[in-house]
Design an enzyme around this catalytic site. Structure first.
Site, PDB file in Angstrom:
ATOM      1  CD  GLN A   1     123.567  49.460  42.597  1.00  0.00           C
ATOM      2  OE1 GLN A   1     122.434  49.880  42.587  1.00  0.00           O
ATOM      3  NE2 GLN A   1     124.472  49.864  41.722  1.00  0.00           N
TER       4      GLN A   1
ATOM      5  CG  HIS B   1     122.722  54.284  43.578  1.00  0.00           C
ATOM      6  ND1 HIS B   1     122.632  55.268  42.622  1.00  0.00           N
ATOM      7  CD2 HIS B   1     123.140  53.173  42.930  1.00  0.00           C
ATOM      8  CE1 HIS B   1     122.993  54.771  41.443  1.00  0.00           C
ATOM      9  NE2 HIS B   1     123.301  53.519  41.610  1.00  0.00           N
TER      10      HIS B   1
ATOM     11  CD  GLU C   1     117.530  48.608  40.663  1.00  0.00           C
ATOM     12  OE1 GLU C   1     117.424  49.577  39.880  1.00  0.00           O
ATOM     13  OE2 GLU C   1     117.951  48.724  41.825  1.00  0.00           O
ATOM     14  CG  HIS C   2     121.215  46.284  39.786  1.00  0.00           C
ATOM     15  ND1 HIS C   2     120.766  47.274  40.638  1.00  0.00           N
ATOM     16  CD2 HIS C   2     121.286  46.844  38.564  1.00  0.00           C
ATOM     17  CE1 HIS C   2     120.574  48.387  39.956  1.00  0.00           C
ATOM     18  NE2 HIS C   2     120.875  48.155  38.690  1.00  0.00           N
TER      19      HIS C   2
ATOM     20  CG  ASP D   1     124.446  51.453  37.394  1.00  0.00           C
ATOM     21  OD1 ASP D   1     123.316  51.009  37.153  1.00  0.00           O
ATOM     22  OD2 ASP D   1     124.862  51.660  38.546  1.00  0.00           O
TER      23      ASP D   1
ATOM     24  CG  HIS E   1      78.438  42.412  19.376  1.00  0.00           C
ATOM     25  ND1 HIS E   1      77.871  43.410  20.138  1.00  0.00           N
ATOM     26  CD2 HIS E   1      79.781  42.500  19.601  1.00  0.00           C
ATOM     27  CE1 HIS E   1      78.807  44.050  20.794  1.00  0.00           C
ATOM     28  NE2 HIS E   1      79.990  43.516  20.489  1.00  0.00           N
TER      29      HIS E   1
END
Length: 427
Positions: free
Chosen positions: A255, A258, A322-323, A356, A415
């Site tokens: 990661q 990235h 996230e992960h 991924d 109504h």
């Protein structure tokens, strides 16, 4: 990586901060570009492409000739890998289809729910330092399964004005209807307002840097939905004495490469294992082609020791990764206890890289703590639920009085009248 030993709970908020700029620091730039694209369309998009991507384009569309050429440039080995990943992603997302829900709430009152595809969707695929053709699979495959009619893909061009051949090949394979050479804020604003070239869409999907994330959030002010605020990638690993230090280090580095604003965290109940992982990171980092990027991300990253698994789980849920990778003897404790995570990877032989690329789950996930409220992309992300109801004469007689009473108390006479007229017609 910075080390923290038994941090106090009152310090967790500061400790778990992401290395991202505030929205306020970015929003002025994003707003300015949005206003320009809204006014000037293609001219503005091309100008910003020249400024940010360093290329002068005359045509933003990827032509049929370029699609054919891209297919020839992608190796047969990569094509087969993409097709296998596509098949697994199709299997997992097709399984998410649900049947029509039909309920007769009371006699004569039938209610049901059906799902319909979002007609026009925009897919943002990052280019830059890593052309993420895998993200094409993650977004275009469920869009196609859902039945979206118009699937528009935007991805930034390189200095020669080209999109990576693997992105083009995958887009064509997955049913993308338009491929456009534009990235960044100008791509999101183009999809939001529409230009002479870029179609306006109803919902925008895809990861991106901090500027793209803020641009997506701004798009919602103009009536365009987004999948989630998916920004710089992040990963948290929990490990005890049973973890393999080299595996854990490889996951953290996966990661880190990235981008410089990525963040990775190790939470460990074993001080010895944490030190082993630190040594492994240094060894593996030195041989990475993207070492400089990973090093910057590692500066934002942390090794955190806590004394027991209960504290570890509480801290992880506070972070909302996230992960989330679980490398412990008692994986069930974390599997059953995790409340805030985008995607979970269980055991020493489940690397985050599998999600991924090819296991079948989606890798477009909430970052920056948004997993506390958002899900990752799934089939339902590309669908809308529409409710229907049909009431018979008996049905309106059964619930009519209830509606009249409630409408009258709320002071909504029309109504009430809508029901009263029908009830009187049945007397």
């Amino acid at each position: 990586m910075k080390k923290y030993l038994n941090p106090k709970k009152e310090d967790w908020l500061q400790l778990l901060q992401r290395p991202t700029q505030t929205v306020e620091a970015i929003e002025a730039t994003v707003t300015s570009i949005f206003e320009d694209v809204k006014r000037n369309g293609n001219d503005a998009v091309l100008r910003y492409t020249s400024i940010f991507d360093g290329v002068e384009l005359t045509d933003m569309y990827v032509s049929e000739e370029e699609i054919i050429e891209a297919e020839q440039l992608v190796s047969e080995e990569l094509k087969q890998a993409i097709k296998l990943a596509k098949s697994n992603i199709e299997n997992f997302h097709t399984a998410q289809k649900t049947k029509k829900v039909v309920v007769e709430t009371v006699s004569g009152v039938e209610c049901w729910q059906e799902k319909r595809p979002i007609q026009k969707v925009g897919l943002y695929i990052p280019g830059g330092t890593a052309p993420l053709f895998s993200s094409v699979l993650m977004l275009a495959v469920p869009a196609q399964i859902a039945g979206c009619k118009e699937i528009v893909l935007c991805s930034p061009p390189d200095k020669r004005g080209n999109i990576n051949p693997a992105i083009i090949y995958t887009a064509k394979l997955c049913g993308v209807t338009k491929i456009i050479k534009v990235g960044g804020i100008q791509a999101i604003s183009g999809l939001t307002f529409g230009t002479e070239t870029i179609p306006q869409v109803y919902k925008i999907f895809g990861p991106g840097n901090q500027y793209v994330t803020v641009a997506k959030q701004l798009a919602t002010k103009f009536g365009v939905a987004i999948d989630m605020p998916a920004g710089p990638s992040e990963l948290l690993v929990v490990a005890d004495d049973t973890a393999n230090a080299s595996f854990v280090a490889s996951d953290l580095l996966s990661q880190s490469e990235h981008g410089v604003d990525s963040q990775v965290i190790l939470v460990s109940t074993s001080l010895e294992k944490m030190n082993e992982v630190e040594i492994e990171i240094e060894k593996q980092l030195n041989v990475l082609p993207r070492k400089k990027i990973a090093e910057k991300a590692i500066e934002n990253s942390k090794l955190i020791f806590v004394e027991n698994k209960e504290t570890a789980l509480e801290l992880i849920n506070e972070y909302g990764p996230e992960h989330f990778i679980i490398c412990t003897e008692n994986t069930d404790f974390y599997v059953n206890g995790i409340e805030n995570a985008g995607s979970v990877f269980i055991g020493n032989y489940t690397p985050e890289s599998a999600g991924d690329y090819a296991s079948g789950t989606n890798h477009t996930l909430p970052t920056n703590g948004y997993s506390k409220a958002y899900s990752g992309v799934n089939l339902d992300s590309f669908l809308k639920s529409i409710t229907f109801q049909k009431i018979s004469e008996k049905g309106i007689q059964t619930i009519g009085k209830t509606i009249e009473i409630m409408a009258e108390v709320e002071g909504l006479q029309a109504h009430k009248n809508a029901v009263t007229l029908r009830l009187n017609s049945l007397k």
